[in-house]
Design an enzyme around this catalytic site. Structure first.
Site, PDB file in Angstrom:
ATOM      1  N   CYS A  50       0.819  -1.212   0.000  1.00  0.00           N
ATOM      2  CA  CYS A  50       0.000   0.000   0.000  1.00  0.00           C
ATOM      3  C   CYS A  50       0.857   1.268   0.000  1.00  0.00           C
ATOM      4  O   CYS A  50       0.391   2.336  -0.396  1.00  0.00           O
ATOM      5  CB  CYS A  50      -0.942   0.002   1.198  1.00  0.00           C
ATOM      6  N   ASN A  51       2.102   1.167   0.437  1.00  0.00           N
ATOM      7  CA  ASN A  51       2.951   2.357   0.525  1.00  0.00           C
ATOM      8  C   ASN A  51       4.119   2.379  -0.449  1.00  0.00           C
ATOM      9  O   ASN A  51       4.874   3.341  -0.474  1.00  0.00           O
ATOM     10  CB  ASN A  51       3.504   2.503   1.950  1.00  0.00           C
ATOM     11  N   GLN A 116       4.773  -6.083   9.436  1.00  0.00           N
ATOM     12  CA  GLN A 116       4.120  -6.662   8.259  1.00  0.00           C
ATOM     13  C   GLN A 116       5.036  -6.677   7.037  1.00  0.00           C
ATOM     14  O   GLN A 116       4.922  -7.545   6.174  1.00  0.00           O
ATOM     15  CB  GLN A 116       2.843  -5.876   7.906  1.00  0.00           C
ATOM     16  N   GLN A 120       5.575  -9.170   3.462  1.00  0.00           N
ATOM     17  CA  GLN A 120       5.313  -8.692   2.104  1.00  0.00           C
ATOM     18  C   GLN A 120       6.541  -8.869   1.212  1.00  0.00           C
ATOM     19  O   GLN A 120       6.418  -9.208   0.030  1.00  0.00           O
ATOM     20  CB  GLN A 120       4.882  -7.221   2.165  1.00  0.00           C
ATOM     21  N   GLY A 191     -16.710  -0.706  13.912  1.00  0.00           N
ATOM     22  CA  GLY A 191     -15.952  -0.236  12.752  1.00  0.00           C
ATOM     23  C   GLY A 191     -14.525  -0.764  12.746  1.00  0.00           C
ATOM     24  O   GLY A 191     -14.170  -1.668  13.511  1.00  0.00           O
ATOM     25  N   THR A 193     -11.601   0.653  13.649  1.00  0.00           N
ATOM     26  CA  THR A 193     -10.826   0.871  14.876  1.00  0.00           C
ATOM     27  C   THR A 193     -11.249  -0.108  15.961  1.00  0.00           C
ATOM     28  O   THR A 193     -10.404  -0.691  16.659  1.00  0.00           O
ATOM     29  CB  THR A 193     -10.998   2.314  15.376  1.00  0.00           C
TER      30      THR A 193
END
Length: 437
Positions: A50-51, A116, A120, A191, A193
């Site tokens: 994602c980054n 994480q 990856q 939700g 969080t």
């Protein structure tokens, strides 16, 4: 070293552009296939999260430069109008390997020390292995990176402490209650969080876990996803608040869902037994006055942010140690790579010595007995191995000064330092120039 790394990450481009250049698994596979099948690269690895979207390549053609690879990736995604070369980083040779190690060890992550990223990176490597696009250079780089990541986790505190709101909430809970598993917990909200907080709490083997939410069905769905949790109707929450040792709130809306009078009444039923309330809502879900009630520990996002900031500071203090580990491995990687380049020379050198041995022994073969010849052959082999041992070791380690032929020869044969025959005597005049006059 013939290695190039190009890519886009959180340091070079905003999220809306990172999204444009990101690659799904199928896209990454397609890109790897194209690079290898078109003979542009002999090795290739794609890392896309994602980054970051990063491409590590061992070029097979001189025209495959960093800019070529940037343009290739932009064209592959069809985003020429949105993404330019300026949004990319590029690294070469040891710089590319160093960047990979920084990524694998999580010192180049948006969240410093995230755990994480190594998973990856391994996924990216396994995909390249499956596609047969990694060779000796990337294979060695990746396995060195995996080893570094393991050492960083075991030998430093880079991954210690909470750096997210949901995990900081759990860390704070453990500071107040030594054994969270024995406590009754109420989660208010369903939700993202709330879900993260619930998962982190359940990791502590919590037994009595309740979920309440404005929408009952969402509470049920979260309980199903978590595989545990009893549902408490929201309208019953204030009446049963006294049953819980820990209350975590994470709901939307501008109203305080828990007020001072609710908690005061609950504390009377609890006979002043302490209660911890973690307000993860923004705006806050719990009235600030609740913290005034005796034996109530009320903590909100600002309190948790202080924990996060403190933990991040501790992580930053570990960066020099991590970089030291990386530097040591980078030197070894560079030496290994150089040994690949000199291997043909080493083979030729060995063959040359043994060729001379064979020629010289052939001259006397008919002049000595078979036993004597065999002993001479064995002796010659031992002499050659000893003569070549230090030169070969030196070549592999690239320690010789190749700019000075005399120093180079003395270095590879481990000759003692020469004493100056005429110490202090220098020749300021260039003899070659003088002879030309």
């Amino acid at each position: 070293m013939n290695l190039i790394a190009v890519g886009v990450n959180h340091n070079t481009a905003p999220i809306e552009l990172r999204e444009k250049i990101s690659l799904t698994d199928s896209m990454a596979r397609s890109l790897l296939t194209e690079l290898i099948d078109s003979k542009l690269a002999s090795e290739a690895l794609v890392l896309s999260t994602c980054n970051r979207t990063e491409l590590y390549v061992v070029p097979a053609m001189p025209e495959v430069t960093a800019n070529y690879l940037k343009d290739y990736l932009i064209a592959h995604k069809g985003v020429r109008k949105e993404v330019t070369r300026d949004h990319f980083f590029n690294y070469f040779a040891c710089g590319a390997a160093r960047h990979f190690y920084n990524v694998a060890c999580a010192i180049d992550s948006l969240i410093l020390g995230e755990v994480q990223i190594i998973g990856q990176v391994k996924t990216a490597y396994n995909r390249a292995v499956e596609m047969k696009t990694v060779g000796p250079i990337l294979n060695k780089m990746c396995h060195t990176g995996f080893g570094l990541a393991n050492r960083v986790r075991s030998k430093t505190k880079l991954t210690a402490g909470a750096v997210s709101v949901s995990y900081a909430a759990v860390e704070l809970t453990q500071k107040i209650y030594s054994d969270v598993s024995t406590k009754n917990i109420l989660l208010v909200g369903a939700g993202d969080t709330a879900k993260l907080a619930a998962k982190n709490l359940l990791d502590k083997r919590v037994r009595d876990f309740y979920i309440t939410n404005r929408t009952y069905e969402k509470a049920e769905l979260l309980a199903q996803e978590l595989g545990t949790g009893k549902i408490l109707p929201l309208e019953e929450m204030t009446e049963r608040l006294h049953e819980f040792d820990i209350v975590v709130t994470a709901v939307g809306g501008n109203d305080h869902i828990i007020k001072k009078e609710h908690v005061a009444a609950a504390m009377q039923k609890r006979h002043r037994d302490p209660i911890l309330i973690l307000d993860l809502g923004l705006p806050r879900n719990v009235a600030p006055e609740v913290g005034q009630v005796n034996n109530v520990f009320l903590k909100d996002i600002d309190d948790l942010k202080m924990i996060i900031d403190s933990n991040l500071e501790k992580r930053r203090a570990e960066i020099p140690k991590v970089k030291h580990f990386i530097q040591k491995e980078l030197i070894e990687y560079a030496r290994w790579y150089f040994s690949l380049e000199v291997k043909p020379t080493i083979v030729d050198l060995q063959e040359k010595f043994f060729e001379i041995k064979a020629l010289e022994l052939a001259r006397i073969k008919n002049k000595v007995s078979a036993e004597e010849y065999e002993r001479m052959e064995q002796l010659s082999d031992r002499i050659i191995k000893k003569l070549l041992h230090f030169p070969i070791t030196t070549l592999k380690q690239q320690t010789a000064d190749t700019t000075d032929p005399v120093s180079f020869i003395r270095n590879i044969f481990d000759l003692k330092e020469q004493e100056e025959e005429f110490p202090g005597l220098t020749f300021p005049i260039n003899l070659k120039e003088q002879n030309n006059n």
